[in-house]
Design an enzyme around this catalytic site. Structure first.
Site, short mmCIF file in Angstrom:
data_model
loop_
_atom_site.label_atom_id
_atom_site.label_comp_id
_atom_site.label_asym_id
_atom_site.label_seq_id
_atom_site.Cartn_x
_atom_site.Cartn_y
_atom_site.Cartn_z
CG ASP A 10 -7.73 28.07 9.85
OD1 ASP A 10 -7.60 27.25 8.95
OD2 ASP A 10 -6.58 28.75 10.14
CG ASP A 113 -3.05 28.08 12.94
OD1 ASP A 113 -3.09 26.80 13.16
OD2 ASP A 113 -3.09 28.64 11.97
CD GLU A 114 -6.56 24.51 11.53
OE1 GLU A 114 -7.26 23.37 11.43
OE2 GLU A 114 -5.55 24.68 10.52
#
Length: 400
Positions: A10, A113-114
């Site tokens: 993350d 974004d993960e």
DNA sequence: TGTTGAATCCCAC
DNA sequence: CTAACGGTGGGATTCAACA
């Protein structure tokens, strides 16, 4: 069944970190955004929009992600606000994924974004999973210049929960034997899939921590949250999750586009203009992907934030701008009672691959013409850019 | 009786 | 002067219509 090792990676304050890195890369003068109270947020001029990402100093002012920018400004008048740049984020997201895939191909992008990684059997000899995660985290910082949290466990749910522990730039484990000490002590709000509404229900049942939820009879949860959600929440509270890390992404179920308007719409003609623009986007994306849709939904939100939807199923699938536009207009007419509209949206669902001529068998000659028109416009746009061509009714709006 | 479609609600990011 | 809440996508629930 073999025990897995799953990582959840993350990016810390992704949009803000990436903006800061990009500025440094481009030699932009000024202080690093990450060291001052700053946020990435929506439209400043219109005084609308919410906080999408915040710096650590901004966090000290109790600014929270998702809150209105105005509210954030009241908490910190000197707040630096930067507009989002989605194209740039995509580049950084791809870089991150490429780096992760150096360690294993078993990577599932979860959002921009993960990502999840199934590193079962990929951990270097003599290293613990935690040490392996630390190595990856260090690589990302060295090569890509931003920090991440990595959650380490035996399934996706626990890995995800772990990556949410203390930030930034940390690796946390949450193995099953650690659930009691690391997860059950957390407030119910922190459990994945517990949003505002579910949290309220759980609180009304007197449940304060995730441990409280775990120890309540699942049937009681089901009766208050519905069968699926009740069971899901119960499993989450016990850290039970078998979802595999999926490398192949399944086809989209729908394509949508919506806008919050700078001024409420009072006149249906203005509604039509917005719908045309939304139809262009949605239909264009369908065509890009060689997809057609059977179902069109129009969504409105009025000044009191009351949402309404109207949907219809078409006899034959379409990706034609004009068909979608005209359908949307009809739906809006049916739906609208004249209350000023704050948001308008269109969504295309019930998708089908656009590869059978069969599907066009029932098209009228008019539809054929429209399809041809769309593909002409598409090819012009791809040659000269999205802004070369305006529909006549949009041009009119520009002139006003 | 069970299924389908529409409208609404809820979730994550 | 009572402010002020984005955009996209997935899924579940509820209810009515229908077979």
């Amino acid at each position: 069944m073999k025990k897995r090792i799953i990582f959840h990676v993350d990016v810390n304050s992704a949009y803000l970190s990436w903006e800061a890195v990009e500025r440094i890369k481009n030699g932009v003068k000024g202080t690093d955004l990450r060291t001052i109270p700053s946020i990435i947020g929506g439209d400043m001029e219109k005084r609308r929009g919410v906080v999408l990402a915040k710096s650590t100093p901004a966090k000290k002012y109790n600014i929270i992600t998702g809150e209105p920018i105005q509210q954030a400004l009241q908490k910190c008048p000197d707040l630096v606000i930067v507009k989002p740049n989605h194209d740039m984020y995509c580049k950084y997201s791809k870089k991150l994924l490429a780096l992760l895939r150096e360690y294993t191909q078993h990577v599932e992008p979860f959002s921009i974004d993960e990502a999840f990684m199934d590193v079962t059997g990929k951990i270097p000899c003599g290293k613990t999973p935690r040490e392996f995660a630390l190595e990856i985290k260090k690589r990302i910082k060295r090569d890509l210049k931003f920090t991440v949290n990595i959650g380490v466990s035996t399934n996706k749910l626990l890995a995800k929960m772990a990556s949410d522990f203390k930030k930034p730039d940390k690796v946390h484990t949450l193995f099953p034997e650690e659930i009691e000490t690391k997860m059950w002590i957390l407030p119910v709000e922190e459990l994945f899939m517990v949003g505002k509404s579910t949290a309220k229900t759980l609180r009304n049942l007197g449940l304060k921590t995730i441990g409280d939820v775990a120890h309540l009879d699942v049937e009681i949860l089901k009766s208050h949250l519905g069968n699926k959600m009740g069971e899901h929440i119960h499993n989450n509270a016990w850290g039970i999750n078998d979802d595999p890390v999926e490398v192949e992404r399944p086809m989209n179920k729908g394509y949508g586009n919506s806008v919050t308007l700078s001024e409420d719409i009072r006149d249906i003609e203005d509604g039509y203009r917005v719908l045309l623009s939304l139809s262009e986007t949605v239909a264009g994306r369908l065509r890009e992907n060689d997809i057609k849709c059977y179902c069109i939904t129009v969504e409105t939100k009025d000044h009191k934030f009351i949402r309404q939807t109207r949907q219809t199923t078409l006899l034959n699938a379409t990706n034609t701008t004009n068909v979608i536009f005209e359908t949307a207009c009809k739906l809006l007419e049916e739906l609208w009672d004249g209350t000023p509209i704050r948001l308008l949206g269109i969504r295309a669902t019930k998708l089908t691959e656009d590869d059978y001529e069969q599907l066009s068998l029932f098209d009228t000659p008019k539809d054929k013409k429209l399809e041809k028109l769309d593909s002409m416009l598409d090819s012009l746009r791809s040659k000269f850019g999205d802004n070369v061509i305006y529909r006549a009714s949009l041009v009119k709006e520009e002139e006003n």
